[in-house]
Structures are given as C-alpha cells and as structure tokens.
Design an enzyme around this catalytic site. Structure first.
Site, PDB file in Angstrom:
ATOM      1  N   GLY A 164       0.939  -1.127  -0.096  1.00  0.00           N
ATOM      2  CA  GLY A 164       0.088  -0.019   0.154  1.00  0.00           C
ATOM      3  C   GLY A 164       0.795   1.237   0.112  1.00  0.00           C
ATOM      4  O   GLY A 164       1.893   1.219   0.232  1.00  0.00           O
ATOM      5  N   CYS A 165       0.290   2.430  -0.294  1.00  0.00           N
ATOM      6  CA  CYS A 165       0.873   3.559  -0.499  1.00  0.00           C
ATOM      7  C   CYS A 165       1.483   4.128   1.055  1.00  0.00           C
ATOM      8  O   CYS A 165       2.552   4.445   1.212  1.00  0.00           O
ATOM      9  CB  CYS A 165       0.084   4.690  -1.024  1.00  0.00           C
ATOM     10  SG  CYS A 165      -1.561   4.885  -0.387  1.00  0.00           S
ATOM     11  N   PHE A 166       0.759   4.070   2.079  1.00  0.00           N
ATOM     12  CA  PHE A 166       0.955   4.657   3.249  1.00  0.00           C
ATOM     13  C   PHE A 166       2.086   3.703   3.930  1.00  0.00           C
ATOM     14  O   PHE A 166       3.182   4.105   4.370  1.00  0.00           O
ATOM     15  CB  PHE A 166      -0.331   4.484   4.138  1.00  0.00           C
ATOM     16  CG  PHE A 166      -0.939   5.830   4.138  1.00  0.00           C
ATOM     17  CD1 PHE A 166      -0.543   7.206   3.997  1.00  0.00           C
ATOM     18  CD2 PHE A 166      -2.311   5.872   4.065  1.00  0.00           C
ATOM     19  CE1 PHE A 166      -1.106   8.130   3.870  1.00  0.00           C
ATOM     20  CE2 PHE A 166      -3.030   6.939   3.867  1.00  0.00           C
ATOM     21  CZ  PHE A 166      -2.595   8.187   3.866  1.00  0.00           C
TER      22      PHE A 166
END
Lengths: 349, 349, 349, 349
Positions: C150-152
């Site tokens: 995921g991005c975070f």
C-alpha cells in the site's frame, strides 16, 4: 553530443534537464548560472539529488565553444543576443528559449515590446530560424541560431494557421482569449502574481495592451496569411495552477462550415506532425491532458448559430511552450527523429 | 419576517443561511430538504455546528403557507414550478434561485434548454420578475414571484448592458469567454468535472453549444437593446478554484472611444447601484476581489489597435450569482435598503 | 514480454501504462475493464489519444493465461483473490496492487479491516511475496504472486525500518502522522472527500481508528523488529493536492544520537537501493520533489531538546506507492535491472 | 471608539479592517504604513475599492496618542516594542499582533528565538497580558498592553490545556504535528515557500528545530500545568492552501479514558467560550469548517489500542490566529460582549 545550458536555475533549464536525461544522443556537460556559479544544481533543485551531479559554472564563451556543440539559452530577455553571435561564429549551434532577441524580425517592434533595447545586428537575425517545427521543419534543419517560440505564440499559431492558410476566416476578427498557469512567470522575480496567497483560489487578467507575445503572434500569422494580421490578444489570464496554457480563439467563418469538415481539414494539415493532436467532434482538450508532455491538442467547434469558429488549443507551457519544443528543434537540427527523448506520456492525473 | 429555504443541502441554501444569519429583519425558521428531512443541518454542514440548530423537514406546502411570508427555492431545475403557484396563490412571496423555471419567457426555449419539460402556465410566468436589481428595481418591488438570475447571466449582462443601451457596439460581434469555479456545479451530482484529482491543476472548457444560460443572456440583452441579440457563449471554462466567475467579453466598437470615456459612462450608468464597482483605467478586477461578497466588479479596455472593447466582469457565483442577489432582491421586495445584511467585505486573501 | 492490466479505468492502471509505454522489455497487450469493456482506453483517458490504441475487454481467465506471461491487478479490494489462483496455477505471474487480498498473512485481521470477507486459501497466501524491494529483493525474484504494498505502508516502513532493525528506538512510541493527496481515493467512487469544492482550500483528517493500512504496517514492522509492534496511525490527513504522500514519524530514541549519525546510518542501510534518497542534514524533502517518479525521499531530525527522532518520508502515492513499485517488482521478478523503465525524473515544478 | 492600525499593508491589518467595518462600537480612523504612506489603502488592496476610503499615513506617535484610544500593531517582529511604551504612557491601549515582543516573558528565550535583539524593559512586559481569552479573560479586561497570541500557539494550547490542567497525560509525551496555509507567511517577504509554482501541488515541512512559536507554546502550557513542559513542535508543515491551521496532537494518556468521557470534559471546560466548539465522537473538524471565522474547533480520539489521545484543533490562522482574536480581546478590554463584530459564519464552501 555534448551540450550546455545557460540559465541553470530557471524552470526552462530544469525542464530541459528532465528530458535530456533520457535522450539517447545528448549529454548535458555544462550548466551555466550567473547567480549560482559554484553551487550544485541539486542544491537549488533538490528533486535532482543523487541523479544529476553537476556544479553550475560561470559563463566563459571561449571555453564553451571548445567544449560543446550546442548551447541552450534559457535566460531572461536581452541576454542571449550578447553571446550567441560569438558562439555561432565559432561553429556552435544555439537554441534560444529566452524571449524576443531572435524571434522578432522588426527592430522597432523589438524595441517597443522588449524594454527599448537595440536589436542584435541584422546579419544574425537573418541567420535565426523561428523554431515552430510544424511550420518550418526544412529551415530548422539548417539553423545555426534557433529562435524557440514563446508559449502563447505556440499554442495560438498552431490553432490558427490552418484556417488562415486556407483563407476560411475573416482576418480582422481574430480574438485570442489566453489563459496560463503561473510557471510561465518563472522562478525568480517573485511578484504578487505568483504569490501563493494571492493567486490561489483566484483568477485574474494580468496585462492590458502591450503583451510582448502580440508582435510574435502577428509576425507568424502575417507570414502564413500573406496579409497583415492584427489580433486581439489581451488580457491574458492567470489560472491558479502551475503548468498549462489554453488559448481559446474566436474567428468569423467566411462561409458556413461544419465542425466535422474543419476537424478533417486540421487532421490533414497536421498529419505529419506527431505532437499535434486534433480532437474528435464534441471533445475539447483540457490542459491536464498534455501535462508534462510535448503535445499540442486542438479542439474545434463551429457555432452554427453565430457563424463563429471556436478553436481551443492547449499545451504545457514549459514543454511544447519552451523546453520540449527546444529539444524537438534540436532533434530536427541534428537529423534525428523529432520525437527523440520526448516520448513520455502526459501525466494524468 | 419568517422565511423558509427549500433545498437545504445545496450550496445555494447554505450561502443564504450565512447571510441571513446576520440579517436584522429576517429569521430562517424552516429548512426543507427532500433527501435529508429529519437530519440536523449541522450534520450535513458541520461548519454550522453550535450556530444553527435546525432540523431539516419535508415539504408541506399547506403548512409552509401558514408559517412563513417568503420562501427561497434553492432547488435543481424543474422543481420550483410545481410548488410556487400554490404558494403564491396563498400570498407567500417566492424567490426562485433554481434555474430556468421562471426566468425564461419563451416556452420553446425553456423546453430546448431545460430537458424538454413543459413550462409552468403563462399566468405565473407573467407574474414573475427577473431579479437583476441594477435593471429592474421598480418591478422587483412588486414581485410575488422573483426569478433570480443565473450566475453567468449576472456577470455578463451587467458588463454588456451599458454599451448595448447606448448603442456603442456592433450587435453581431458579442463574444463572451466565461470562466467559473467548481461550486457552480453544486454539491450533489458528483462528476469528473468536480472530482478533485481531475480538476486540480487543470483548466478545461466543459460544454459546447447548448449551455442553458445562453437563452437567458440573450433574453435580457434583447430586451435592453430593443433588437434581437445573439451571443457567442461557448464553451464556458472551469477554473481550478471553488468560487468565482469571470466573464471576459469582446465587442466591436462602432466608433473609436477611449477607455477613459467608457469608464466614465459605466460609472454614471451604475451610480445608484451599490454592488457594481467600475475599476479605474488600467485596472482589471480579479475574482478574489469579490470573494464572499455581493459585488460585481467591472474593468474596461478599449484596444485602439483593433477597435475592440474588452469588458471583464467578475462576481462570486454563490453570492451575486445566486444567494446574495436573492437577498438583495428580497430587500427590495420588502422595502428595505438593498444592502441590508449584505455589507460583509470580500475576504482577502 | 506480453502483459495484461486488469482494472483499466483506474489511476493505478493508467499509471502502469505511462511507465510501461517506455519499458524496453514489456508490451501491454490486454487491458481489462469490467465496467468499460468494448470502449477505447483513450475515450476514458483522453490524454492517451493517438498514443495508446487499445480497446478494453472483459475478463476471460482462460484466454488471458494463454496470451500473457504476467498480469497486473489494479482492481479494488476483494477482487484479485478470485482470479489470481487460477492464473498462477496456469503459470501466469501476478502482481496485485489492489489491497489486502495477498498482503496480510493473518486472516482475522484481513476480515477485520477488509469488510469481513474470507481470505483466499492459505496455500496462495504462502506463495505471495510482499513486494517492498528494499526489504525483500531475494524473495521477490522468485515470486509467482506479488503483493504490491500500500501507499502509506511504503512511505512509512521505509522510514522506520532502519531504526527498528538497529534497535535504536522505543517500540511503543511510534507515531505516524500521515498526509496524502486525493488521488489515493481513486477515480471512481466519488465522495465529498474528493469533491473539488469540498477539498480545495481545505485540510482534513479523514478516518479514525480503523484504517486498513494499520495491520499492513504493523505486519511489516513486526517482522523486521522481531517483536510485536503497534503504531499510532490515525487519522491520516488529506492534502488539497492530487499526488503525494508525506509520512511524518515521531519516535523516542533510546540513546542520544546526532542527526548526522542517523543520516549516515540510513545512507548505509539503503546504499544499494536506487529509489531511496536520504537527504542531507537540515533538509526535509517535500512531496513535489518526488512527483511523478519512483523515489522515496527521507529526511531526519533528532531533536536534542526532547529526545525524539523525527523522520519525514515522501513518495508519489501513484508511483512508488502503487504502479512504479509494481514495475520495480516486475523488473526484479524478471531478472532485469530494477530501474528499467523507471528512470524518468521527478517533474518540477 | 476611534482606533488605529499600524502595518496597513499586511494581511493582519486587512483582516482587522474586514471585521471592524461591521463593528458597532469602533471606527478605524488611521491606517499607518511605513512603506506606503500617502497611498490609498484600496490601491494596495483593490477588494476595498469604493468601500474603504482611507489614505495610509506615516507614524507620528504624538498625533496618534491624541487621536485614537486604541492601537493595533500588525507589524513584523521587533517593531512594536519601540512604540508601545510611549503610547501606553499616554493612556492609549495597545494590542500587539506582531510576534514575540510582548508575548514572551523570558528575555533569553526572546533573544534566542527572535533574532538576538534585546527585550523591551521589564516594566512593560509586566503590564502585558497574554490574550488568549479562553484562559485569561479576567486579566484581559484590565490590560493596557495586550500580547495577541501566535497562530500555532492558539490552535495548540486550546487543544492541550484541558488535559494538562486535569493532569490526564504524560507531560513528556506531547507531540504537535502542525500544518498551516501559506498566508501565515504574510504578503511581503516573498520566498520560494510562498511562490505559487513551488507550493501548489506540494506539501512540505519547512523548518527544523527553532520555530519561534515553541517557547510561546511552552510558556503557556507550563503556566497552566504548574510544571515545566517541553513539546515536540517541529517541523511545521505548509499546506497548499491560503488559510487554515490544523494542529494534530499526540499525547499518552495516564489512565484509560474513552473518547466520550474526554469530549464531555472538553465541552464542560469550554462551556463559556463561544468560539471553541468541541466535535461529537467520531467527527474530526477540517480547516474549511472555520474558514473566515473566529472559531477554534476541536476533535478528540482516544486510541484504545495504543493508549494515545489524538487531539485535532483547527483555526483560521488570520482570524482566531490573529485579527479575529485581537478583536475578541479588544471587546473584552472594552467591556463589550466578546463576540461583538465577530458573528460572521464560516464561509463554506
């Protein structure tokens, strides 16, 4: 091929560097900055950290002529004319992104619109080729001095030339309602027009009457139309965004034409030009659709109620309006495919 | 005076509430929402928490007629015409912000531009007054049904009316290059045109040929010019900002006029209109300069090179283009000073 | 190598296409869209007009397995798990950008954070490799199912792993104050959080307590720290911009350390990772400095007053946080240099 | 009451003017500007054209003391201390919005954080009251010199004071992750941090270690907690928007508390403070919800997994963080209701 960039701390230079980094035939070996010689480029532009390891240097024309084959001038107006003659005389080709120094052919207009300074001597003006590849490809091939077009003139003339050449519109009727992002104003020279708190959530018209791109647009249009053209190009507007120009143009059609006919004509006109895209009927391009790329996208609408043709032309002002077009010109000057190094897609969203 | 607002979850309603909160003569006692009856307004608009304590209710025309003296319709098009007749018949005055239902007088145009529905019966159209106070103040005083103008028509007609009435311009030449922030599209009905990732750092033209404000603009201009007026008003553009409209207009002057003469004429024309401000020569207003306020600011430039007059008119689309103007109309209808409750300064920056 | 992309109308897919267009070893031959099969990609994404000429098709697993060697899933959560097993069983490698389906190893957490659905069967989870190349390069080389982070989690774990592995910080103290642009919410599924008029000139915290990236971050950190790690990661904030994530992290240093020492340690830790750039002392990266590129830039500051270490990590959420990292993973899986096709510079400004 | 504003071309002054324009008891009769004396205010701020007709004048302390009863200093740091003593000695009350001159009580910290200059003499510091009305209302009533709090300290201390006073949190654990719009940097002093092309579509952390609001925050918290408090307040972040501050605070709870309990406690704590609004459980305020208004909105979340309390506090930095609060203080000093002239609703959207 080794090239140099003069004006290393401006947006024009940094955008040249972005494209040239992946260009297969070119190596940027010198970056020249008057104000920042001795400083690493990545200190001024931290996004280049660990990628570009070059210290900016002061300008020495003699050295430069020995070390590079081509020089990009990404300088303010009234600078390049002092250096390009010496470089060209020593066989270095020059691409000038920097304003009117070599774009205008009429010394009086140059003085009127560029601060009253004298033009460079006529022999160099005669060598200079106006670098709009969609119009001048053959001349560009031979250019030693390449005058890279302004951002508004690029978007505007690409939109108008086909109907002017085909003599389809009333020539006194041309209205250009131009809009630009803030990056056209450059990084230096901070003013309220580029102050975030003043421009955010704001839309403004910023200059009346005397924009320096007016004589450039008229010079190109006049040459293509074989007739004196005057345009209404004022005021240009600033959009609260960084990149992008839209030129919305209004002209009176001499005879009724359908939108479809005009689109077909434009598609034909630009069929050999990889960076001009004509949109299908009913579709108008937005600036984001060319963001970061060298495309000029054009949409057309013939208003049957009023007999007006509306032409919408969009570019990224820093790419097709400046550095991308400069590289396209370099490619043509060097005999390479004009898209070399410019095949990055628009960034969306 | 007790008033009701119908369409409680839209931006029109919430902007009415902002101004009426400080209005000395008015109390908003009912907020009606079809989709959110039973919900507290502050749940839908948390900026009103601890300030406005009202539960939205469903519409009951009979109750409403007993409980309030005036109703604002901040509804989508094609809604108000179903309810206003019954209210007016019971003596409730109605201000309709909602589209063409009572603005257009020509049933065919209404059908053509507003989705093919039939117009309300002619007797109610005859009662309706078009609420542009700078033009119609006397009629507004008597209005039982007030058709509040659209946002583009407000900015545009205020800019054009003086030169049209004085017969200074060629009437076939009118071009309106309009730009709006995103809030004009409302809060509901999400589309890619109001999607942040699509509109941020983007500038687009969004509709060709059939914008529903065209017949409204032409109806107003035609009435004032005593001659059939057709305008080029397409495409309107969307600016990546929330509030603000700029209408940049281009017309051919019949005879040469200086910018100064025209400014003096406009100042005189609007000398009794507190919300129209004419800018000094050389100055063009920006949208931020009217942000959050009921002003319409107009700048003028007569281009001596081309004989064109350029008129730039800016408003806040949610205030002078909607709710502020509605309150200005209410003030006039009720015999109060037209600025009552509207004397907040533009928010800058 | 022929590859397919499933989820053709999302931002993940269009960003894959941008990078793969210039990838020397890969050809995107199939774009699959459930909602838009039969439509040209360029109709949905007009910036691709005249560049990408592909009609989107419906998903047929059997055909796909015959025609491509690798499939990217750029789909919503809870989709890929239904198709990846069949593809992998037929020898097609899969890269899943789509959420928790193959990222989480704990079925209970998957159910708790991803809507209560059951996890795919354990044998496929066991085949899945978590694709953070800076941590897992060797395993990625062998992966048949690649769970793209995921991005975070990407921005956050790259910032925290070095100090956790070296055991320099109190493990209960980890606070992650995360900020993201709006594009992380995707193109579909419009909500007020991505409505331009609501997000422009606004800054908000958008979710409390249950963000689905929490278990993913904790799983990665726990594995590297050899100890159960719980983090405070709530609320993430939305910035009024399209691209970019900044993760500002606060941890208590066990022993006093100078900023310089920590920077040196990070530089050493990532010395073989071309996409991680550690900034010099006194410099904190901004999101724009990685815009459009696959870099993760990290700045450090050891606050001697309070004993806290502040770590700032930025990525472009659509590139290093999604599609760029997916291509980096593909490169490693295929034995190519991990930077292949990813050497575009950040776009600035 | 006649008042003067010193620092007429800054955002602080123009925001004072916006609110005072509708204040029933106050008349702004003098606007003083060092750099623009002799210029009409509306020339510098065109949104005031036809509304405010005042020429800015140079500062003459003797005249001023005769002509006004109260003076607002909206000047840069290190200016007001040179003029306030003389005014106060002549009986003019002064409200200082301008920085640390009268906020800090410790001369060493003033020198360390405000450029090394000497503090004003102690007798005037002793007269100065720190103007956070939610804490100091009684003292403010008597103030002759009112030190108006900084923007970050206002948002931050209002969020932290209740749990500190009730001794619910570990005092060494306080982390403040602060975010601000660009207008906090003012209109003058242009730098790349407020350059539109650099800040748009960007998010950055802008200063490490030495922000001048640190000693101010610690001074207030220490006074309320009766114990030395040190906070981690670095780096503050800049959001690409004009107005708004969000302070996201993380503290360790000494004992487990539910979010609901804490919200009830905060509501009680601020029950007499009309400008502090505590949000309901599950709701976090956004900056837009206080835009243009004097509210400070606070949301709370007690993370049961990690034992941390997360406090989110938002203000409009130019209103509650500067000019609105100054007027609130003036109201209290003059014995008027503290909301007088400040009852404008937040502007949304």
């Amino acid at each position: 091929m080794d090239v140099a960039i003069i004006g290393g701390t401006g947006y024009g230079a940094v955008e040249l560097i972005r494209f040239l980094h992946n260009h297969p035939h070119v190596h940027v070996t010198k970056i020249i900055s008057h104000s920042n010689s001795g400083t690493d480029l990545a200190e001024v532009y931290p996004h280049l950290v660990d990628i570009i390891d070059l210290e900016m240097i002061a300008l020495d024309i003699g050295d430069l002529a020995k070390e590079v084959e081509l020089v990009f001038f990404a300088t303010p107006s009234n600078v390049s004319k002092h250096y390009i003659p010496a470089l060209v005389d020593q066989g270095v080709r020059c691409i000038d992104l920097s304003g009117g120094d070599f774009r205008l052919r009429d010394g009086e207009k140059y003085q009127a619109y560029y601060g009253g300074e004298e033009m460079v001597s006529q022999s160099y003006i005669n060598q200079a080729v106006y670098g709009l590849p969609e119009l001048n490809k053959e001349q560009i091939k031979q250019a030693s001095i390449l005058a890279n077009p302004g951002c508004f003139p690029t978007a505007t003339t690409l939109g108008l030339i086909p109907v002017l050449e085909k003599d389809l519109v009333e020539r006194k009727s041309i209205i250009i309602d131009a809009k630009t992002g803030t990056s056209g104003a450059g990084r230096g020279g901070l003013s309220l027009n580029v102050h975030f708190s003043e421009m955010n959530e704001n839309f403004k018209a910023y200059q009346l009457g005397v924009h320096k791109h007016i004589p450039e647009i008229e010079q190109v249009l006049t040459a293509r139309a074989n007739e004196d053209i005057q345009v209404t190009f004022t005021p240009p507007h600033i959009v609260p965004m960084t990149r992008g120009i839209m030129s919305t143009m209004y002209v009176d059609l001499k005879d009724s034409q359908s939108t479809g006919q005009l689109i077909a004509m434009y598609e034909d006109y630009y069929k050999n030009d990889p960076f001009v895209r004509i949109r299908k009927e009913g579709i108008i391009p937005s600036t984001r659709e060319v963001y970061g790329s060298n495309y000029c996208d054009i949409g057309l609408y013939a208003d049957q109620r009023t007999g007006k043709l509306i032409i919408v032309s969009v570019i990224d002002n820093l790419v097709k309006g400046a550095s991308g077009q400069a590289i396209q010109n370099m490619n043509i000057m060097c005999g390479w495919d004009e898209t070399t190094g410019l095949n990055q897609l628009p960034i969306y969203p």
